[in-house]
Design a protein around this motif. Structure first.
Motif, PDB file in Angstrom:
ATOM      1  N   GLU A 141      13.520   5.463  -7.198  1.00 59.40           N
ATOM      2  CA  GLU A 141      12.800   6.511  -6.016  1.00 59.40           C
ATOM      3  C   GLU A 141      12.098   6.333  -5.029  1.00 59.40           C
ATOM      4  O   GLU A 141      12.181   6.610  -4.045  1.00 59.40           O
ATOM      5  CB  GLU A 141      12.715   7.973  -6.984  1.00 59.40           C
ATOM      6  CG  GLU A 141      12.502   9.142  -6.095  1.00 59.40           C
ATOM      7  CD  GLU A 141      12.159  10.153  -6.671  1.00 59.40           C
ATOM      8  OE1 GLU A 141      11.410  11.175  -6.082  1.00 59.40           O
ATOM      9  OE2 GLU A 141      12.071  10.280  -8.130  1.00 59.40           O
ATOM     10  N   VAL A 142      11.104   5.425  -5.649  1.00 63.77           N
ATOM     11  CA  VAL A 142      10.122   5.033  -4.928  1.00 63.77           C
ATOM     12  C   VAL A 142      10.615   4.066  -3.780  1.00 63.77           C
ATOM     13  O   VAL A 142      10.408   4.372  -2.445  1.00 63.77           O
ATOM     14  CB  VAL A 142       8.889   4.358  -5.641  1.00 63.77           C
ATOM     15  CG1 VAL A 142       8.019   3.649  -4.852  1.00 63.77           C
ATOM     16  CG2 VAL A 142       8.045   5.372  -6.425  1.00 63.77           C
ATOM     17  N   ASP A 160       0.858  -1.203   0.021  1.00 65.76           N
ATOM     18  CA  ASP A 160       0.148   0.185  -0.087  1.00 65.76           C
ATOM     19  C   ASP A 160       1.008   1.130  -0.102  1.00 65.76           C
ATOM     20  O   ASP A 160       0.783   2.193  -0.699  1.00 65.76           O
ATOM     21  CB  ASP A 160      -0.857   0.017   1.463  1.00 65.76           C
ATOM     22  CG  ASP A 160      -1.803  -0.856   1.097  1.00 65.76           C
ATOM     23  OD1 ASP A 160      -2.417  -1.566   0.059  1.00 65.76           O
ATOM     24  OD2 ASP A 160      -2.543  -1.543   2.239  1.00 65.76           O
ATOM     25  N   ARG A 161       1.794   1.234   0.753  1.00 61.62           N
ATOM     26  CA  ARG A 161       2.745   2.454   0.946  1.00 61.62           C
ATOM     27  C   ARG A 161       3.515   2.658  -0.619  1.00 61.62           C
ATOM     28  O   ARG A 161       3.562   3.954  -0.895  1.00 61.62           O
ATOM     29  CB  ARG A 161       3.718   2.231   1.881  1.00 61.62           C
ATOM     30  CG  ARG A 161       4.645   3.399   2.221  1.00 61.62           C
ATOM     31  CD  ARG A 161       5.563   3.260   3.433  1.00 61.62           C
ATOM     32  NE  ARG A 161       6.390   4.330   3.609  1.00 61.62           N
ATOM     33  CZ  ARG A 161       7.053   4.664   4.545  1.00 61.62           C
ATOM     34  NH1 ARG A 161       7.453   3.529   5.219  1.00 61.62           N
ATOM     35  NH2 ARG A 161       8.213   5.581   4.592  1.00 61.62           N
ATOM     36  N   VAL A 162       3.893   1.616  -1.146  1.00 65.11           N
ATOM     37  CA  VAL A 162       4.639   1.870  -2.517  1.00 65.11           C
ATOM     38  C   VAL A 162       3.679   2.298  -3.446  1.00 65.11           C
ATOM     39  O   VAL A 162       4.073   3.210  -4.158  1.00 65.11           O
ATOM     40  CB  VAL A 162       5.289   0.539  -2.873  1.00 65.11           C
ATOM     41  CG1 VAL A 162       5.754   0.528  -4.225  1.00 65.11           C
ATOM     42  CG2 VAL A 162       6.495  -0.009  -2.132  1.00 65.11           C
ATOM     43  N   GLY A 163       2.499   1.858  -3.326  1.00 65.95           N
ATOM     44  CA  GLY A 163       1.597   2.164  -4.141  1.00 65.95           C
ATOM     45  C   GLY A 163       1.021   3.571  -4.104  1.00 65.95           C
ATOM     46  O   GLY A 163       0.726   4.423  -5.007  1.00 65.95           O
ATOM     47  N   ILE A 164       0.989   4.240  -2.819  1.00 62.57           N
ATOM     48  CA  ILE A 164       0.691   5.711  -2.566  1.00 62.57           C
ATOM     49  C   ILE A 164       1.882   6.509  -3.221  1.00 62.57           C
ATOM     50  O   ILE A 164       1.717   7.578  -3.946  1.00 62.57           O
ATOM     51  CB  ILE A 164       0.538   5.782  -1.333  1.00 62.57           C
ATOM     52  CG1 ILE A 164      -0.619   5.229  -0.606  1.00 62.57           C
ATOM     53  CG2 ILE A 164       0.554   7.477  -0.810  1.00 62.57           C
ATOM     54  CD1 ILE A 164      -0.683   5.201   0.970  1.00 62.57           C
ATOM     55  N   ILE A 165       3.202   6.158  -2.890  1.00 59.46           N
ATOM     56  CA  ILE A 165       4.317   6.699  -3.469  1.00 59.46           C
ATOM     57  C   ILE A 165       4.329   6.679  -5.067  1.00 59.46           C
ATOM     58  O   ILE A 165       4.735   7.719  -5.664  1.00 59.46           O
ATOM     59  CB  ILE A 165       5.723   6.325  -2.949  1.00 59.46           C
ATOM     60  CG1 ILE A 165       5.657   6.425  -1.489  1.00 59.46           C
ATOM     61  CG2 ILE A 165       6.831   6.969  -3.637  1.00 59.46           C
ATOM     62  CD1 ILE A 165       6.887   5.809  -0.644  1.00 59.46           C
ATOM     63  N   ILE A 166       4.077   5.658  -5.539  1.00 60.07           N
ATOM     64  CA  ILE A 166       3.720   5.444  -7.343  1.00 60.07           C
ATOM     65  C   ILE A 166       2.847   6.516  -7.744  1.00 60.07           C
ATOM     66  O   ILE A 166       2.978   7.187  -8.652  1.00 60.07           O
ATOM     67  CB  ILE A 166       3.481   4.067  -7.491  1.00 60.07           C
ATOM     68  CG1 ILE A 166       4.556   3.089  -7.339  1.00 60.07           C
ATOM     69  CG2 ILE A 166       3.115   4.228  -8.972  1.00 60.07           C
ATOM     70  CD1 ILE A 166       4.499   1.624  -7.738  1.00 60.07           C
ATOM     71  N   ASP A 167       1.712   6.563  -6.979  1.00 62.07           N
ATOM     72  CA  ASP A 167       0.517   7.461  -7.377  1.00 62.07           C
ATOM     73  C   ASP A 167       1.198   8.940  -7.237  1.00 62.07           C
ATOM     74  O   ASP A 167       0.800   9.608  -8.324  1.00 62.07           O
ATOM     75  CB  ASP A 167      -0.477   7.289  -6.468  1.00 62.07           C
ATOM     76  CG  ASP A 167      -1.516   6.043  -6.720  1.00 62.07           C
ATOM     77  OD1 ASP A 167      -1.189   5.409  -7.857  1.00 62.07           O
ATOM     78  OD2 ASP A 167      -2.022   5.638  -5.796  1.00 62.07           O
TER      79      ASP A 167
END
Length: 488
Positions: A201-202, A51-58
């Motif tokens: 970077e993510v 979830d955290r990686v997904g938020i940063i990707i967004d």
């Protein structure tokens, strides 16, 4: 006395052996419980990281979109500059070499000149001459400019009409409104490089845990575009031992895999164009487990396990008893007792507007029993019940209230949704008929509470029965016509 002592000794020994066996069993049970808890904890941590990686990707995608928007403004500015230049020196508009030189100076890949009808009349790519705003969806994007000469438009990266090549096109009118100038740029490599840089970077912003790997791969190819383990970047998930074939990645999926020779608890989920995988070492996840298995804690757990076991058994027995009291054993549908209970709950209060009462009766059961036997009749009932449960049962409850009489209390917001539900029921019956080699037919009488808001549930049931009987009458009339047709 000695014999009694020997018997007592043997009894004590047996008790000691049984107690020892019980301790070993409980120790093993506790080990499995702790191991399962560690595994679930590892999966939960992995899903949180996903979830955290997904938020940063967004967030990264938002930054990329901002860059694309700035590129569009820049490309429109370049198109306007070229339009101004060509208006000052119109002879260059028909000189491909001159236009090619302009592309190099203005850092664009293509230049196209359109007349006032939206047709390409010149440019750096002669094979595009004659294409117009009516030639395809991509080039048709600019058609609004024919009616508004103040417009300047730039597309997102889109396959062009002529070759399907991914391009960004910007188009503007010249100042005199006598021609349009379009520039084309192929920015795919730039955007890919931006994405490739963004993924590391993510991952740089993700907290690192011992024995944990976070991997981001292209969803289509499985190519790893970034990983907390540098070695994995540029490899394929399948080469690392991660097989996602056939898994539903719309939601987080859990599995185990051997990565770099180490067994790992893994979680994976699709996020846009990427698959995010988090793997935790089984060894690290289970570290320190032995120290938690002290004798005192073991006996505390023993008590808890015994009580929990008793409660679960009692609960299961109560549930099973309740189920046996409310479920028809032959069809696994709710029985008449459950049906009467449901009606009682609906009496004395306004019915929900989305409630639908469906009265159903199996066609041809008596004929099947008389001609083929009760086993064939039971098969008809079972097949019909299965169709009801798998279609109508998704939207409410289905009851067997008699031999071949059924009722369903379902929800549907309007008649189109109800018709879709009934259509799914009919289609499944047709499929089952073909598969089982039987003629399966059910007369239905659906009535929506919204049709008769003044009715009680009992009145609604009667109205549904009337519709069902009318459906059955039409069925037998049709069957009668069919038989006469066969005799003729």
């Amino acid at each position: 006395m000695q014999r009694e002592g020997n018997q007592l000794s043997r009894g004590v020994m047996r008790a000691v052996l049984l107690a020892s066996a019980a301790v070993l069993v409980l120790l093993l049970l506790f080990y499995l419980i702790v191991q399962n808890a560690n595994r679930n904890k590892a999966y939960q941590t992995s899903e949180l990281l996903i979830d955290r990686v997904g938020i940063i990707i967004d967030n990264n995608d938002d930054r990329t979109q901002a860059l694309v928007d700035s590129l569009k403004e820049d490309y429109i500015t370049r198109a306007k500059s070229i339009a101004y230049l060509l208006e000052r020196q119109p002879e260059m508009g028909n000189d491909i070499d001159a236009l090619s030189e302009i592309t190099e100076v203005m850092l664009v890949d293509e230049i196209h000149l359109f007349d006032t009808t939206g047709t390409i009349v010149s440019g750096t790519v002669p094979r595009y001459y004659g294409y117009s705003f009516d030639s395809g969806e991509q080039i048709g994007f600019f058609k609004p400019m024919l009616s508004d000469k103040t417009l300047s438009l730039c597309q997102d990266v889109t396959p062009n009409t002529a070759e399907g090549k991914s391009m960004m096109y910007a188009l503007c009118w010249n100042r005199s409104g006598t021609a349009m100038v379009q520039v084309g740029i192929e920015p795919v490599r730039l955007l890919n490089e931006l994405h490739a840089v963004a993924i590391p970077e993510v991952l740089a912003n993700i907290a690192s845990y011992e024995g944990t790997k976070t991997i981001v791969a292209d969803a289509d190819s499985g190519l790893v575009e970034g990983s907390t383990g540098v070695r994995q970047t540029g490899e394929y998930l399948s080469d690392m031992g991660i097989d996602l074939e056939g898994r539903n990645l719309e939601e987080a999926t859990r599995f185990t895999a051997t990565i770099d020779g180490e067994r790992c608890y893994c979680a994976a989920q699709l996020h846009g164009a990427y698959v995010i995988v988090v793997a935790q070492s089984v060894r690290v996840a289970n570290e320190g487990m032995a120290t938690t298995m002290g004798v005192a804690f073991l006996y505390l757990v023993l008590t808890a396990v015994v009580i929990s076991y008793i409660v679960r058994r009692m609960t299961a027995a109560i549930i099973e008893e309740h189920r046996n009291a409310n479920v028809d054993q032959m069809t696994d549908l709710l029985n008449r007792r459950a049906y009467e209970s449901a009606l009682q709950e609906l009496r004395g209060a306004p019915l929900p507007s989305d409630l639908v009462y469906v009265s159903m009766d199996l066609n041809g059961l008596k004929e099947a029993n008389d001609t083929l036997g009760h086993e064939a009749g039971d098969k008809l009932i079972s097949c019909a019940s299965r169709c009801m449960k798998q279609t109508l049962g998704e939207h409410g409850n289905v009851y067997r209230i008699g031999g071949d009489e059924f009722a369903a209390l379902i929800t549907a917001k309007d008649d189109p949704e109800l018709q879709l539900i009934l259509r799914a029921f009919r289609i499944m019956m047709e499929d089952v008929s073909r598969e089982e080699g039987i003629e399966l037919s059910v007369s239905t009488g659906p009535v929506m509470a919204s049709e008769h808001p003044e009715m009680s549930i009992d009145e609604l049931a009667k109205a549904a029965d009337q519709r069902m009987y009318e459906s059955k009458r039409r069925y037998y009339e049709m069957c009668g016509h069919d038989r006469r047709a066969r005799r003729r």
